[in-house]
Design a protein around this motif. Structure first.
Motif: not given
Length: 750
Positions: A483-492
């Protein structure tokens, strides 16, 4: 009903005592006695009889009105007793009033010179308002908006010729312009609240044309910082508009505070009483709180520095409460020597040099600051092992911290959000500067890593069972490399995200949104853990406590709320602002919360009691940035007026003004040692200010604190250490790293 009346009378009498001490000969009470007629005839009877010896016209009118009321109710014995005590002749002309009608009283009140007219006006108010007081007073207590306006304005509904409003106002204006310069600046403060209340009175009584003429004639005389309020006011042209405007209702029901010297106040009172200008005197008594002080009148510059808020200045007594602004004692943590030995470069002296530094830090923290709250004043979370490790890392970094000053300015690293078509609305950095998060208008929250280390989620429950929990690298093993990545997006969220805040331990992230909720996100699983619902409207800002666990939020519903992460209901509701709460900040000791508002005031709240312990006025526009100094003694604030104001929390006064920005200030931050204050603005600049000089030049004596006479030096250029312009990027967030590198962020605006 008696209880309600008694409460009203007590409130008025209490106000009278505050605004005018008893040693005043002529007394503020004459006009107040007239006001008491409506809610309580019995109290005004006694007040009128006691004051009749003074022989003022208001006393005579009050007595006649009371006599008429007693006669109407066939209380002949009371009439005789009152008449004897007051020394009135038998053939007192109190019978005139019984024939007064609404129209008659209106015409009579219009002519201030006619004593008989004033009597009939007073009598009609007594008989009219007493008959209607019974159903209205309980309604006012219930706090419903529509009846509240009716109660507030009922005393004015029969007040005479609308054409004379301009005459009254012009007369007062001519008088104030003719007084000595030293009094003129102070008395000019009454223009704005009087103008607003007289205009609203005309609108409420359906005199639309007269209201329009009054507005056009006198709106240009008001101070420039009330421009936005006047624009809203000009749109209120009908009675129906008033009931729907919450800010207006607050303006009507909360008293506008003016701070005036005793000499200036006596001048104003004498003028109004000599002219029998009851119209303006009633508004002053009903809707203004005059905070009288002994001493020299304030200058125009001193008044302008404190003016501009929606409800005038703060009462001096509002800033007298004790504030424990000192820092809490740091927990004692022993540093492992192994790590230091590795960095010692084979020199035995270095660890020994470092160790005394830690000891000295420890000895500092052992001394309890006399201005600090007790460690147990509010319950704070216990330190976990991971927190202790983080503290050790922080202390190590502190040894490499650059000492900033006028000759040693920080480097600035700017993070520009490119192609941010989602509309960047909020930014935050973690305390160790390893992560940055952005809130966007498309309702998402995005998190980036600022180090080579990528963001990874924790493995699933099934995979975690296969891990050897005793191994040294267990914290690495639980992370899922896939799951490694430079960014994450949080939806909600279901609306733009306006505020975000990382927890001190970097495990959680808070976000607040237009959808009225605050969400708590896990930065281990990158999922939403809780949605906190309490605000009914958009939540403009949220902020974690420096000690974690607690957080604060503020929104369009004009209140700030204190939460704990493990409670789904707020622990405290901080209510008092007259408009949106636009920004929130925790004090470094977590015992206080500062809130900035569109009502152009800053309030400091005690977390333990929920009370407001400081009110700061001086900004001319909504406040969007707050920052506490690292030592907890000072507060900096920034607003749409482009000014940074500095406040002494202990004394409760303004101590500095930093001018230079040409647009809204959205971010303020002190360096780690408090030497430098950085400000970021929509004018695309970052400015650095010499905070040490601003605070060291301060001379606060007891007189200044008691009277609020502040002497602001116009030394912004001396305090400005540097101004740094971006190509086309408004600065919406600032952060000093642990080594005093300044990080700034904003969205590029092509």
């Amino acid at each position: 009903m008696a209880a309600v009346q008694g409460g009203l009378v007590d409130a008025v009498e209490e106000k009278e005592i505050k605004s005018e001490p008893p040693n005043d000969g002529s007394g503020n009470s004459n006009a107040n006695d007239g006001r008491l007629l409506s809610p309580s005839p019995s109290s005004s009877a006694s007040a009128g009889s006691n004051k009749s010896a003074a022989g003022a016209p208001e006393d005579q009118q009050t007595l006649l009105a009371v006599l008429q009321f007693l006669r109407k109710n066939k209380l002949t014995e009371s009439v005789e007793i009152l008449r004897r005590e007051a020394g009135l002749p038998e053939d007192s002309p109190d019978s005139k009033g019984s024939e007064s009608s609404g129209a008659g009283s209106g015409a009579a009140a219009g002519s201030a010179d006619s004593e008989g007219g004033d009597v009939s006006s007073l009598l009609s108010r007594v008989t009219g308002s007493l008959s209607s007081a019974a159903p209205q007073a309980p309604v006012k207590a219930s706090g419903e908006d529509q009846p509240d306006v009716n109660v507030v304005l009922s005393a004015y509904s029969q007040q005479g010729d609308p054409a004379l409003y301009g005459v009254y106002y012009s007369g007062l204006k001519r008088f104030i312009e003719s007084v000595l310069d030293c009094h003129r600046a102070e008395l000019s403060q009454v223009f704005y609240p009087l103008f607003v209340h007289m205009y609203l009175e005309l609108v409420y009584n359906n005199h639309e044309n007269e209201a329009k003429v009054f507005f056009e004639k006198f709106s240009g005389d008001q101070e420039c910082y009330y421009e936005d309020d006047l624009r809203v006011l000009s749109g209120l042209t009908k009675k129906e508009h008033m009931r729907a405007n919450e800010t207006l209702l607050d303006f009507r029901t909360s008293k506008f505070v003016l701070r005036i010297s005793r000499d200036s106040y006596q001048l104003l009172k004498r003028h109004l009483q000599e002219r029998q200008n009851n119209q303006i005197w009633n508004i002053i008594q009903e809707h203004l709180y005059i905070d009288i002080f002994d001493g020299m009148p304030r200058s125009k510059s001193q008044i302008d520095a404190m003016s501009g808020s929606l409800a005038g200045e703060a009462k001096r007594e509002a800033n007298k409460a004790k504030v424990y602004y000192g820092l809490l004692k740091e927990p004692e943590i022993e540093l492992p020597l192994d790590d230091e030995d590795e960095e010692a470069e084979n020199e035995e002296g270095k660890p020994k040099k470092k160790k005394p530094k830690k000891d000295s830090m420890g000895s500092k923290s052992k001394k309890q600051d006399p201005n600090a709250p007790s460690q147990t004043r509010i319950p704070l979370p216990e330190l976990k092992d991971s927190d202790k490790l983080d503290k050790i890392m922080y202390m190590k970094e502190a040894t490499k911290k650059i000492r900033l000053g006028p000759d040693n300015l920080p480097s600035i690293c700017f993070y520009s959000f490119l192609n941010a078509y989602q509309g960047l609305t909020a930014v935050d950095f973690t305390d160790d500067s390893s992560l940055i998060a952005g809130g966007f208008a498309d309702s998402t929250v995005r998190v980036w890593s600022l180090t080579p280390k990528k963001l990874r989620k924790v493995k699933s429950a099934a995979d975690l069972n296969l891990i050897d929990k005793e191994s040294d690298d267990v914290l690495e093993r639980i992370m899922d490399e896939k799951t490694a990545s430079e960014s994450k997006i949080l939806y909600g969220h279901s609306g733009p995200v306006y505020g975000i805040s990382f927890s001190p331990d970097r495990n959680y992230l808070l976000s607040s949104s237009e959808d009225g909720t605050i969400r708590l996100w896990s930065l281990l699983t990158f999922t939403c853990l809780v949605g906190y619902k309490g605000h009914n409207y958009p939540v403009w800002d949220t902020h974690f406590s420096p000690h974690g666990y607690y957080f604060v939020s503020g929104g369009h519903d004009r209140v700030a709320r204190l939460w704990a992460t493990d409670h789904y209901q707020p622990l405290r509701i901080f209510s008092g602002h007259l408009a949106d709460v636009t920004c929130t900040r925790f004090h470094p000791n977590s015992n206080y919360v500062a809130t900035g508002s569109s009502d152009r005031t800053i309030r400091l709240w005690d977390v333990l009691t929920g009370n407001c312990v400081r009110i700061f006025t001086g900004h001319k526009g909504p406040i969007h940035a707050l920052a506490f100094s690292p030592n907890g003694k000072f507060l900096a604030s920034g607003a749409t007026d482009g000014r940074v104001l500095l406040w002494d929390i202990g004394h409760g006064i303004m101590i500095g003004e930093l001018k230079g920005h040409t647009d809204t200030i959205y971010s303020l931050k002190f360096s780690r040692d408090g030497e430098i204050l950085a400000s970021g603005s929509m004018d695309n600049t970052v400015r650095l200010w010499d905070a040490t000089k601003a605070f060291d030049d301060l001379e606060t004596d007891d007189f200044t604190a008691a009277t609020g006479h502040i002497h602001l030096q116009d030394n912004s250029q001396e305090l400005l250490l540097g101004s740094y312009m971006t190509k086309s990027t408004p600065v919406i967030h600032l952060h000093f790293s642990r080594r005093n590198l300044l990080l700034a962020a904003g969205a590029y605006n092509p």
